[in-house]
Design an enzyme around this catalytic site. Sequence first.
Site, mmCIF file in Angstrom:
data_model
loop_
_atom_site.group_PDB
_atom_site.id
_atom_site.type_symbol
_atom_site.label_atom_id
_atom_site.label_comp_id
_atom_site.label_asym_id
_atom_site.label_seq_id
_atom_site.Cartn_x
_atom_site.Cartn_y
_atom_site.Cartn_z
ATOM 1 N N CYS A 269 31.901 -12.329 -4.899
ATOM 2 C CA CYS A 269 31.858 -13.757 -4.593
ATOM 3 C C CYS A 269 30.734 -14.436 -5.391
ATOM 4 C CB CYS A 269 31.719 -13.973 -3.091
ATOM 5 S SG CYS A 269 32.159 -15.642 -2.562
ATOM 6 N N ARG B 67 33.338 -21.579 -1.642
ATOM 7 C CA ARG B 67 33.526 -23.011 -1.842
ATOM 8 C C ARG B 67 33.682 -23.369 -3.322
ATOM 9 N NH1 ARG B 67 29.777 -24.257 1.740
ATOM 10 N NH2 ARG B 67 31.110 -24.860 3.459
ATOM 11 N N GLU C 287 35.166 -5.907 0.517
ATOM 12 C CA GLU C 287 34.563 -5.111 1.600
ATOM 13 C C GLU C 287 35.258 -5.333 2.934
ATOM 14 O OE1 GLU C 287 32.096 -8.974 1.615
ATOM 15 O OE2 GLU C 287 33.207 -7.743 0.183
ATOM 16 N N GLY D 208 28.142 -13.125 -6.269
ATOM 17 C CA GLY D 208 27.731 -12.110 -7.236
ATOM 18 C C GLY D 208 28.506 -12.228 -8.536
ATOM 19 N N HIS E 281 36.350 -11.009 -1.210
ATOM 20 C CA HIS E 281 35.487 -10.074 -0.470
ATOM 21 C C HIS E 281 36.245 -8.773 -0.194
ATOM 22 C CE1 HIS E 281 32.074 -12.773 0.671
ATOM 23 N NE2 HIS E 281 32.979 -13.689 0.365
ATOM 24 N N ASP F 215 31.892 -7.536 14.800
ATOM 25 C CA ASP F 215 32.534 -6.422 15.510
ATOM 26 C C ASP F 215 34.005 -6.294 15.140
ATOM 27 O OD1 ASP F 215 30.539 -5.096 16.951
ATOM 28 O OD2 ASP F 215 30.526 -6.610 18.515
ATOM 29 N N LYS G 144 23.080 11.431 40.482
ATOM 30 C CA LYS G 144 22.296 10.316 41.020
ATOM 31 C C LYS G 144 22.884 8.977 40.574
ATOM 32 C CE LYS G 144 17.533 8.562 41.223
ATOM 33 N NZ LYS G 144 16.134 8.782 40.751
ATOM 34 N N GLU H 10 36.158 -6.517 24.652
ATOM 35 C CA GLU H 10 34.697 -6.400 24.643
ATOM 36 C C GLU H 10 34.084 -7.758 24.962
ATOM 37 O OE1 GLU H 10 30.962 -5.928 21.567
ATOM 38 O OE2 GLU H 10 32.965 -5.339 20.871
#
Length: 543
Positions: free
Chosen positions: A385, A465, A512, A387, A510, A77, A227, A145
């Site tokens: 990574c 790693r 992303e 990949g 990373h 999140d 209601k 949250e």
Amino acid sequence: MPKKQSKTNYIFITGGVISSLGKGISSASLGLLLQSRGYTVTVIKLDPYINVDPGTMSPLQHGEVFVTDDGAETDLDLGHYERFLGKSLTRDNNHTTGQVYFEVITKERQGKYLGKTVQVIPHITDEIKKRMLAFDDEFDFVIIEIGGTVGDIESLPFLEAQRQLNMEANHKTLNIHLTYVPYIKAAGEIKTKPTQHSVKTLMEYGIKPDILLCRTEQKLLKDVRAKIALFCMVDVDCVFEVLDAEKTIYEVPLMFSKDGLPDRILTKLGMEIRESDLNKWEKFVDKIKKPKHSVTIALVGKYTNLGDAYKSIIEAFVHAGSINDSKVVVKLVNSEKIEDNNVDEHLAEFDGILIGPGFGDRGIEGKIKAARYARENNVPFFGICLGMQCAVIEYARDICGLSNANSTEFSETPNKVIDFMDEQRKITDKGGTMRLGSYPCIIKPGTKAYEAYGNEYINERHRHRYEVNNDFRDLLQDNGMILSGLSPDRKLVEMMELPNHPWFIGVQFHPELKSRAVTGHPLFIQFIKAAVNHKLKKDKSKI
């Protein structure tokens, strides 16, 4: 003397009836809307699980692990919060039951409670409140949250801390409860009873909701809202329907804004209702909904049974697609299935191939085959990574002639092109060998990496790693591989790419995790641009 009134308003978001209602998206959307009105905002996620952090969990258990600049392994999140707010968060934005109890027990062992009996109240709840108040007086709004579903035993201490903060006079608080209002098709009716029971449970903990967000598949008519308001003891104009977004989750802030939710929140807290500026966001959403192009990308990995395992990658494609005026269809391709089959059967249809991150040797040979397919067929390729490591292994085997090249993570081989660094070998703690958080990288001018960033100096987030073994760097470069990004001390390979290929880039980090709605990330933007060009070229050749 009473403590002075804090400038910070606290908005608590809890969930009821069932999980996965969208508390994270709701929290991020409200943060964006308040920020668009000129207020300063941050968001905190409180997770009820006893793990200290999600770092040791399988992605199939809890989705991806989101890493912050300061190296915290956090809940996914936080990715929503960063993407919507356009700001980097820290370890202070995510806390778990495990962290709270670990801290309290550590203090008890150190004798810091002066012989007292250590209890949930006040010691655990005080520690939770301390974390809730980490940004007190720094922001106009702190949205908190609370994970899990009201009624779960795990979240009780967090709810008690919320109740206590509600009662403290020096803080202004607002309670939002996200609940579920199902439509029973056989009866042809919307049922409010689950919401009534959820609110009743919440009130048994001493928390009265101020606003209800009702997830529903049908519009809530006036009589249904009335209601719910009556039985849940909230104002009728504080009962909001939350329908599924038509095309994208990035529509949710616009839906909330249209329904007047941010104005209702500001009124409840006695804050000034300011004009909002959502022009850039609206254009971003409009491009997602009405793209000129469409490309299909293979996301090759082994956690393909749960899309949330690659959540940030999938969202980065949405951002890059909007910027390239293209719909991006992402298909998860299980790398294990590629291992024993004709790779063409699995990858021939795609306009681009991304090999995702991961740990362990399961499905590795399939990823290596995918990298080779992209290289030999001039399909735009992006390795992240693990990949990138698979792309290096494949190149070492097929181009450099090292048939048994591999990573020490997967097998013992004399040609360990991916390996531990020397300083890592002495560390025995599982997490201690990880490189976590933001690290700098120097990019080589004249490369596709430099073209993407337009900058020689960048910072990106890591979670891994193993590294490219420096003993093989000369061999890789002599055979044509470009090591386009290195650490400032030149000891670590951060990026690689191949010449004479439309777009073939691997990164150790990373990217992303730093992609944001509206602005995207340079590498994803260029990858999708390459995929669009690849498809246009294929389509032209068919004419």
